[in-house]
Write a protein that holds these residues in place. Structure first.
Motif, mmCIF file in Angstrom:
data_model
loop_
_atom_site.group_PDB
_atom_site.id
_atom_site.type_symbol
_atom_site.label_atom_id
_atom_site.label_comp_id
_atom_site.label_asym_id
_atom_site.label_seq_id
_atom_site.Cartn_x
_atom_site.Cartn_y
_atom_site.Cartn_z
ATOM 1 N N LEU A 115 5.462 -7.086 0.662
ATOM 2 C CA LEU A 115 4.150 -6.438 0.627
ATOM 3 C C LEU A 115 3.405 -6.605 1.940
ATOM 4 C CD1 LEU A 115 2.998 -7.392 -2.994
ATOM 5 C CD2 LEU A 115 3.567 -5.100 -2.150
ATOM 6 N N ALA A 116 3.580 -7.758 2.601
ATOM 7 C CA ALA A 116 2.923 -7.979 3.892
ATOM 8 C C ALA A 116 3.471 -7.020 4.943
ATOM 9 C CB ALA A 116 3.121 -9.425 4.335
ATOM 10 N N LEU A 117 4.783 -6.844 4.972
ATOM 11 C CA LEU A 117 5.371 -5.885 5.909
ATOM 12 C C LEU A 117 4.888 -4.470 5.624
ATOM 13 C CD1 LEU A 117 9.097 -7.061 6.243
ATOM 14 C CD2 LEU A 117 7.359 -7.044 8.032
ATOM 15 N N LEU A 118 4.864 -4.124 4.342
ATOM 16 C CA LEU A 118 4.398 -2.789 3.960
ATOM 17 C C LEU A 118 2.942 -2.589 4.362
ATOM 18 C CD1 LEU A 118 4.714 -0.080 2.506
ATOM 19 C CD2 LEU A 118 4.213 -1.260 0.351
ATOM 20 N N GLY A 119 2.095 -3.585 4.106
ATOM 21 C CA GLY A 119 0.690 -3.486 4.466
ATOM 22 C C GLY A 119 0.488 -3.360 5.961
ATOM 23 N N ALA A 120 1.257 -4.142 6.754
ATOM 24 C CA ALA A 120 1.133 -4.072 8.202
ATOM 25 C C ALA A 120 1.525 -2.690 8.727
ATOM 26 C CB ALA A 120 2.012 -5.154 8.848
ATOM 27 N N LEU A 121 2.598 -2.127 8.181
ATOM 28 C CA LEU A 121 3.017 -0.794 8.622
ATOM 29 C C LEU A 121 2.034 0.284 8.190
ATOM 30 C CD1 LEU A 121 6.877 -1.003 8.012
ATOM 31 C CD2 LEU A 121 5.702 -0.825 10.214
ATOM 32 N N LEU A 122 1.460 0.129 7.003
ATOM 33 C CA LEU A 122 0.457 1.095 6.554
ATOM 34 C C LEU A 122 -0.776 1.068 7.444
ATOM 35 C CD1 LEU A 122 0.617 0.782 2.657
ATOM 36 C CD2 LEU A 122 1.143 2.813 4.018
ATOM 37 N N LEU A 123 -1.169 -0.128 7.885
ATOM 38 C CA LEU A 123 -2.312 -0.231 8.789
ATOM 39 C C LEU A 123 -1.989 0.361 10.158
ATOM 40 C CD1 LEU A 123 -3.652 -3.814 7.963
ATOM 41 C CD2 LEU A 123 -4.730 -1.624 7.400
ATOM 42 N N ALA A 124 -0.744 0.130 10.612
ATOM 43 C CA ALA A 124 -0.367 0.631 11.931
ATOM 44 C C ALA A 124 -0.107 2.133 11.944
ATOM 45 C CB ALA A 124 0.870 -0.118 12.437
ATOM 46 N N PHE A 125 0.416 2.644 10.828
ATOM 47 C CA PHE A 125 0.761 4.072 10.749
ATOM 48 C C PHE A 125 0.194 4.651 9.448
ATOM 49 C CE2 PHE A 125 4.137 1.741 12.926
ATOM 50 C CZ PHE A 125 4.156 2.378 14.158
ATOM 51 N N PRO A 126 -1.107 4.817 9.355
ATOM 52 C CA PRO A 126 -1.733 5.248 8.092
ATOM 53 C C PRO A 126 -1.346 6.656 7.669
ATOM 54 C CG PRO A 126 -3.330 5.256 9.884
ATOM 55 C CD PRO A 126 -2.108 4.597 10.414
ATOM 56 N N ASP A 127 -0.903 7.487 8.603
ATOM 57 C CA ASP A 127 -0.567 8.878 8.269
ATOM 58 C C ASP A 127 0.938 9.108 8.194
ATOM 59 O OD1 ASP A 127 -3.300 9.544 8.299
ATOM 60 O OD2 ASP A 127 -3.259 9.807 10.480
ATOM 61 N N ALA A 128 1.715 8.023 8.115
ATOM 62 C CA ALA A 128 3.173 8.185 8.137
ATOM 63 C C ALA A 128 3.706 8.815 6.859
ATOM 64 C CB ALA A 128 3.841 6.826 8.360
ATOM 65 N N LEU A 129 3.079 8.536 5.725
ATOM 66 C CA LEU A 129 3.539 9.061 4.441
ATOM 67 C C LEU A 129 2.517 10.040 3.882
ATOM 68 C CD1 LEU A 129 4.925 5.888 2.614
ATOM 69 C CD2 LEU A 129 6.211 7.619 3.854
ATOM 70 N N ARG A 130 3.020 11.149 3.374
ATOM 71 C CA ARG A 130 2.152 12.088 2.653
ATOM 72 C C ARG A 130 2.129 11.640 1.194
ATOM 73 N NH1 ARG A 130 5.576 15.606 5.443
ATOM 74 N NH2 ARG A 130 6.507 16.325 3.489
ATOM 75 N N LEU A 131 1.084 10.885 0.847
ATOM 76 C CA LEU A 131 1.046 10.263 -0.470
ATOM 77 C C LEU A 131 1.006 11.283 -1.592
ATOM 78 C CD1 LEU A 131 -1.394 7.277 0.204
ATOM 79 C CD2 LEU A 131 1.095 7.277 0.128
ATOM 80 N N GLY A 132 0.553 12.477 -1.314
ATOM 81 C CA GLY A 132 0.564 13.513 -2.348
ATOM 82 C C GLY A 132 1.959 13.852 -2.814
ATOM 83 N N VAL A 133 2.946 13.675 -1.923
ATOM 84 C CA VAL A 133 4.342 13.909 -2.311
ATOM 85 C C VAL A 133 4.855 12.763 -3.171
ATOM 86 C CG1 VAL A 133 6.679 14.246 -1.405
ATOM 87 C CG2 VAL A 133 4.713 15.269 -0.232
#
Length: 296
Positions: A115-133
């Motif tokens: 979860l820490a790795l996931l959180g760090a990547l989400l903070l660094a790349f907030p637009d990497a995933l299209r959450l609507g998909v």
């Protein structure tokens, strides 16, 4: 298995395209993915050692992690690997209560690290995933409600049944005592948290290498984010080895990261072949040998 078969039939064209694309994979990248996969067993062994204060036999511990991967495909939700490691610890002389506490500590550390790795990547790349998909419109509320209901039901059951409440409290005391003992020894704490962090990082590295082998036009950081998001999302799906659920989640996550369905399917197929199916038979043979030798 029936649901997996139905899904495979419904999407047979995408699966066929994925298998065809595997022919053009670059072997150096596939070998790198295989190497990273092998290192995941080393990371798991380090984290398992860090969860107990006793010195465990290193070679047996590493062989047990390799065998645990095969056992994980016999029982749902990681129970196979947990059973193998629990038996290994008890054979090594660690009491059952402390072995269970060590297993819980490892699972907690691995979950926190992922979860820490996931959180760090989400903070660094907030637009990497299209959450609507990834999450259909309106599904977030029901999912959170269902998760809250499960937590409340579990807590109510534990609180309402005296014998169960006593057992849980006893286990928590043992687990907290083990955690304190481990963290008083810097070498054990480093092995626990370093191995727990390295395990998902190496998995993501193998995943990225497979993507490079098949020429997937998705940035490596975005691929790592897609992998971590997918594995966290399916962590509680009760299928042995994540069969079906992991593949589906990985394809959806890659598409959400910007990949096309055909190439994403090829990457998932290649990754699962390297990380799951190729080690399965050697792992099962190792498991049988460890049982016969009474290592587990």
């Amino acid at each position: 298995m029936l649901l997996v078969a139905v899904a495979a039939v419904r999407h047979h064209a995408v699966l066929a395209e994925g298998f065809v694309r595997l022919r053009g994979a670059e072997w150096p990248w596939l070998l790198a993915a295989a190497g990273a996969t092998c290192l995941t067993w080393v990371a798991a062994a380090a984290a398992r050692q860090g969860a107990v204060t006793e010195r465990l036999p290193g070679r047996r511990l590493l062989a047990t992690q390799f065998a645990a991967g095969a056992a994980n495909h016999l029982l749902p939700t990681g129970l196979g690997a947990g059973a193998v490691n629990l038996r290994f610890l008890t054979v090594c002389g660690v009491a059952l209560a402390r072995s269970s506490a060590a297993l819980a500590l490892y699972l907690l550390a691995e979950g926190v690290a992922r979860l820490a790795l996931l959180g760090a990547l989400l903070l660094a790349f907030p637009d990497a995933l299209r959450l609507g998909v990834l999450l259909p419109s309106g599904a977030g509320g029901p999912l959170l409600l269902a998760a809250g209901a499960v937590v409340v039901l579990a807590a109510g059951t534990v609180a309402g049944v005296r014998r169960l409440r006593t057992a849980v409290c006893s286990f928590l005391r043992t687990a907290l005592g083990e955690a304190r003992s481990v963290h008083r020894r810097p070498a054990r704490a480093l092995a626990l948290w370093g191995g727990a962090l390295a395990f998902p990082a190496l998995q993501a590295t193998a995943w990225i290498a497979v993507g490079r082998a098949l020429g997937l036009p998705v940035p490596p950081a975005h691929m790592a984010l897609a992998y971590l998001a997918a594995t966290v999302a399916v962590a509680l799906v009760p299928t042995p080895g994540g069969l079906g659920s992991v593949e589906a989640a990985l394809v959806v996550a890659l598409v959400a990261a910007g990949g096309a369905a055909g190439p994403a399917t090829a990457v998932v197929l290649a990754y699962r072949i390297i990380s799951v199916w190729l080690p399965l038979l050697p792992g099962a043979l190792t498991l049988g040998a460890l049982v016969r030798l009474k290592v587990i």
